[in-house]
Design a protein around this motif. Structure first.
Motif, PDB file in Angstrom:
ATOM      1  N   ALA A   1      30.367  18.628  39.637  1.00 24.27           N
ATOM      2  CA  ALA A   1      31.562  19.040  40.012  1.00 24.27           C
ATOM      3  C   ALA A   1      32.852  18.850  39.150  1.00 24.27           C
ATOM      4  O   ALA A   1      33.522  19.698  38.837  1.00 24.27           O
ATOM      5  CB  ALA A   1      32.022  18.662  41.348  1.00 24.27           C
ATOM      6  N   ILE A   2      32.864  17.723  38.462  1.00 28.40           N
ATOM      7  CA  ILE A   2      33.795  17.170  37.555  1.00 28.40           C
ATOM      8  C   ILE A   2      33.732  18.127  36.233  1.00 28.40           C
ATOM      9  O   ILE A   2      34.700  18.761  35.798  1.00 28.40           O
ATOM     10  CB  ILE A   2      33.889  15.977  37.109  1.00 28.40           C
ATOM     11  CG1 ILE A   2      34.110  14.972  38.398  1.00 28.40           C
ATOM     12  CG2 ILE A   2      34.709  15.507  35.931  1.00 28.40           C
ATOM     13  CD1 ILE A   2      34.025  13.493  38.431  1.00 28.40           C
ATOM     14  N   LYS A   3      32.275  18.267  36.028  1.00 28.27           N
ATOM     15  CA  LYS A   3      32.042  19.148  34.746  1.00 28.27           C
ATOM     16  C   LYS A   3      32.745  20.644  34.941  1.00 28.27           C
ATOM     17  O   LYS A   3      33.164  21.158  34.104  1.00 28.27           O
ATOM     18  CB  LYS A   3      30.702  18.912  34.185  1.00 28.27           C
ATOM     19  CG  LYS A   3      30.515  19.573  33.026  1.00 28.27           C
ATOM     20  CD  LYS A   3      30.784  18.882  31.962  1.00 28.27           C
ATOM     21  CE  LYS A   3      29.878  18.930  30.589  1.00 28.27           C
ATOM     22  NZ  LYS A   3      30.860  19.674  29.586  1.00 28.27           N
ATOM     23  N   MET A   4      32.019  21.244  36.044  1.00 28.48           N
ATOM     24  CA  MET A   4      32.333  22.490  36.228  1.00 28.48           C
ATOM     25  C   MET A   4      33.863  22.889  36.636  1.00 28.48           C
ATOM     26  O   MET A   4      34.224  23.804  36.197  1.00 28.48           O
ATOM     27  CB  MET A   4      31.592  23.008  37.490  1.00 28.48           C
ATOM     28  CG  MET A   4      31.617  22.591  38.651  1.00 28.48           C
ATOM     29  SD  MET A   4      30.363  23.419  39.792  1.00 28.48           S
ATOM     30  CE  MET A   4      31.421  23.912  41.199  1.00 28.48           C
ATOM     31  N   THR A   5      34.615  22.011  37.163  1.00 22.98           N
ATOM     32  CA  THR A   5      35.946  21.983  37.521  1.00 22.98           C
ATOM     33  C   THR A   5      36.896  21.942  36.139  1.00 22.98           C
ATOM     34  O   THR A   5      37.577  22.770  35.851  1.00 22.98           O
ATOM     35  CB  THR A   5      36.531  21.197  38.438  1.00 22.98           C
ATOM     36  OG1 THR A   5      35.725  21.337  39.746  1.00 22.98           O
ATOM     37  CG2 THR A   5      38.024  21.335  38.712  1.00 22.98           C
ATOM     38  N   ALA A   6      36.299  21.017  35.318  1.00 25.92           N
ATOM     39  CA  ALA A   6      36.892  21.022  33.820  1.00 25.92           C
ATOM     40  C   ALA A   6      36.611  22.104  33.079  1.00 25.92           C
ATOM     41  O   ALA A   6      37.822  22.779  32.444  1.00 25.92           O
ATOM     42  CB  ALA A   6      36.354  19.777  33.222  1.00 25.92           C
ATOM     43  N   ALA A   7      35.381  22.834  33.216  1.00 28.26           N
ATOM     44  CA  ALA A   7      35.123  23.843  32.530  1.00 28.26           C
ATOM     45  C   ALA A   7      36.294  25.148  32.952  1.00 28.26           C
ATOM     46  O   ALA A   7      36.744  25.974  32.288  1.00 28.26           O
ATOM     47  CB  ALA A   7      33.658  24.275  32.455  1.00 28.26           C
TER      48      ALA A   7
ATOM     49  N   ARG B   1      33.340  16.445  27.758  1.00 23.84           N
ATOM     50  CA  ARG B   1      32.091  16.502  26.912  1.00 23.84           C
ATOM     51  C   ARG B   1      30.837  16.046  27.644  1.00 23.84           C
ATOM     52  O   ARG B   1      29.853  16.332  27.683  1.00 23.84           O
ATOM     53  CB  ARG B   1      32.156  15.656  25.382  1.00 23.84           C
ATOM     54  CG  ARG B   1      32.962  16.546  24.567  1.00 23.84           C
ATOM     55  CD  ARG B   1      32.912  15.713  23.156  1.00 23.84           C
ATOM     56  NE  ARG B   1      33.551  14.541  23.590  1.00 23.84           N
ATOM     57  CZ  ARG B   1      34.983  14.210  23.145  1.00 23.84           C
ATOM     58  NH1 ARG B   1      35.802  14.906  22.744  1.00 23.84           N
ATOM     59  NH2 ARG B   1      35.425  12.846  23.332  1.00 23.84           N
ATOM     60  N   ALA B   2      31.236  14.824  28.502  1.00 22.54           N
ATOM     61  CA  ALA B   2      30.058  14.422  29.417  1.00 22.54           C
ATOM     62  C   ALA B   2      30.525  13.517  30.555  1.00 22.54           C
ATOM     63  O   ALA B   2      31.719  12.946  30.574  1.00 22.54           O
ATOM     64  CB  ALA B   2      29.069  13.556  28.542  1.00 22.54           C
ATOM     65  N   VAL B   3      29.844  13.428  31.768  1.00 20.22           N
ATOM     66  CA  VAL B   3      30.139  12.815  32.921  1.00 20.22           C
ATOM     67  C   VAL B   3      29.122  11.791  33.355  1.00 20.22           C
ATOM     68  O   VAL B   3      27.983  12.295  33.384  1.00 20.22           O
ATOM     69  CB  VAL B   3      30.703  13.390  33.803  1.00 20.22           C
ATOM     70  CG1 VAL B   3      31.025  12.544  35.079  1.00 20.22           C
ATOM     71  CG2 VAL B   3      31.732  14.517  33.806  1.00 20.22           C
TER      72      VAL B   3
ATOM     73  N   LEU C   1      34.218   9.124  31.941  1.00 14.86           N
ATOM     74  CA  LEU C   1      34.269  10.612  31.446  1.00 14.86           C
ATOM     75  C   LEU C   1      34.482  10.572  29.820  1.00 14.86           C
ATOM     76  O   LEU C   1      35.277   9.890  29.179  1.00 14.86           O
ATOM     77  CB  LEU C   1      35.616  11.313  32.147  1.00 14.86           C
ATOM     78  CG  LEU C   1      35.141  12.010  33.349  1.00 14.86           C
ATOM     79  CD1 LEU C   1      35.214  10.863  34.405  1.00 14.86           C
ATOM     80  CD2 LEU C   1      36.721  12.810  33.643  1.00 14.86           C
ATOM     81  N   ASP C   2      33.673  11.404  29.168  1.00 18.06           N
ATOM     82  CA  ASP C   2      33.934  11.331  27.564  1.00 18.06           C
ATOM     83  C   ASP C   2      34.805  12.807  27.553  1.00 18.06           C
ATOM     84  O   ASP C   2      34.303  13.836  27.506  1.00 18.06           O
ATOM     85  CB  ASP C   2      32.450  11.430  27.108  1.00 18.06           C
ATOM     86  CG  ASP C   2      32.553  11.667  25.560  1.00 18.06           C
ATOM     87  OD1 ASP C   2      33.647  11.602  25.084  1.00 18.06           O
ATOM     88  OD2 ASP C   2      31.558  12.027  24.890  1.00 18.06           O
ATOM     89  N   SER C   3      35.962  12.254  27.236  1.00 12.86           N
ATOM     90  CA  SER C   3      36.950  13.426  26.810  1.00 12.86           C
ATOM     91  C   SER C   3      38.317  13.273  26.059  1.00 12.86           C
ATOM     92  O   SER C   3      38.639  11.833  26.245  1.00 12.86           O
ATOM     93  CB  SER C   3      37.427  13.739  28.406  1.00 12.86           C
ATOM     94  OG  SER C   3      38.478  14.958  28.006  1.00 12.86           O
ATOM     95  N   PRO C   4      38.701  13.871  25.402  1.00 16.14           N
ATOM     96  CA  PRO C   4      39.870  13.521  24.586  1.00 16.14           C
ATOM     97  C   PRO C   4      41.270  13.951  25.311  1.00 16.14           C
ATOM     98  O   PRO C   4      42.162  13.752  24.891  1.00 16.14           O
ATOM     99  CB  PRO C   4      39.868  14.540  23.420  1.00 16.14           C
ATOM    100  CG  PRO C   4      39.006  16.107  24.175  1.00 16.14           C
ATOM    101  CD  PRO C   4      38.021  15.297  25.112  1.00 16.14           C
ATOM    102  N   GLU C   5      41.050  14.373  26.582  1.00 17.98           N
ATOM    103  CA  GLU C   5      42.271  14.805  27.447  1.00 17.98           C
ATOM    104  C   GLU C   5      42.848  13.672  27.938  1.00 17.98           C
ATOM    105  O   GLU C   5      42.208  12.522  27.774  1.00 17.98           O
ATOM    106  CB  GLU C   5      41.501  15.576  28.719  1.00 17.98           C
ATOM    107  CG  GLU C   5      40.744  16.836  28.621  1.00 17.98           C
ATOM    108  CD  GLU C   5      41.624  18.004  28.133  1.00 17.98           C
ATOM    109  OE1 GLU C   5      43.087  17.965  28.187  1.00 17.98           O
ATOM    110  OE2 GLU C   5      40.993  19.050  27.665  1.00 17.98           O
TER     111      GLU C   5
END
Length: 182
Positions: free
Chosen positions: A95-101, A108-110, A142-146
């Motif tokens: 859900a985190i990955k699809m909402t982010a997309a 990049r990864a959860v 969460l692996d993310s630059p955000e």
């Protein structure tokens, strides 16, 4: 006892964020146009015969659960608790990955860790304690630059509408029925 689990012969390519966003947009548009279509019932069947292995089926998928030898099982598959924790880990991370997309955020990864504490005496009806888990801890990485506030907001919004996180966290009505075959 032999248990076979069908394997999908042709794995699908992994979807990119734009493909994920496009697929979700189509579903959101369809459900927004017909909110009654959003209310669904999903059924899974399970059967335990010889031993303790339970084969569950839903549509084209099946899985095997079993207990380890210490509990009288043959360890033909993970325990039911494994699948319960897997449902939470999978639902939250997906859900985190699809909402982010969908929102154009770069995640990049959860990674999810689900830890559950139990009183094993209670599952045998021994003592006065409840057999329900006493505490469940969910850790997310969460692996993310955000920016961190953006990711914290994303995670909070996802958890507020994640079905298996909410099933764990909130009370719900559970209805049972029993049929006896002589």
């Amino acid at each position: 006892m032999t248990i076979s689990i069908p394997i999908l012969s042709t794995p699908r390519a992994i979807a990119t964020d734009p493909e994920i966003r496009s697929a979700q947009t189509r579903v959101i548009d369809r459900l927004s146009a017909d909110p009654k279509a959003a209310k669904v019932t999903i059924a899974m069947t399970g059967r335990v015969a010889e031993g303790l292995a339970c084969v569950v089926r839903q549509g084209k998928f099946s899985a095997v659960m079993d207990m380890g030898p210490a509990m009288g099982g043959a360890a033909l598959g993970p325990s039911p608790g494994f699948f319960a924790r897997a449902a939470i880990a999978g639902c939250v991370s997906i859900a985190i990955k699809m909402t982010a997309a969908r929102e154009g955020l770069n995640v990049r990864a959860v990674d999810v860790t689900v830890e559950t504490d139990f009183d094993d005496l209670a599952i045998f009806g021994l003592g006065t304690r409840n057999a329900a888990p006493t505490e469940t801890r969910i850790s997310l990485a969460l692996d993310s630059p955000e920016p961190e506030p953006v990711l914290e907001d994303l995670t909070a919004r996802v958890l507020a509408c994640d079905p298996w996180f909410l099933a764990l966290r909130d009370k719900q009505r559970v209805v049972t029925s029993i049929a006896i075959t002589a």
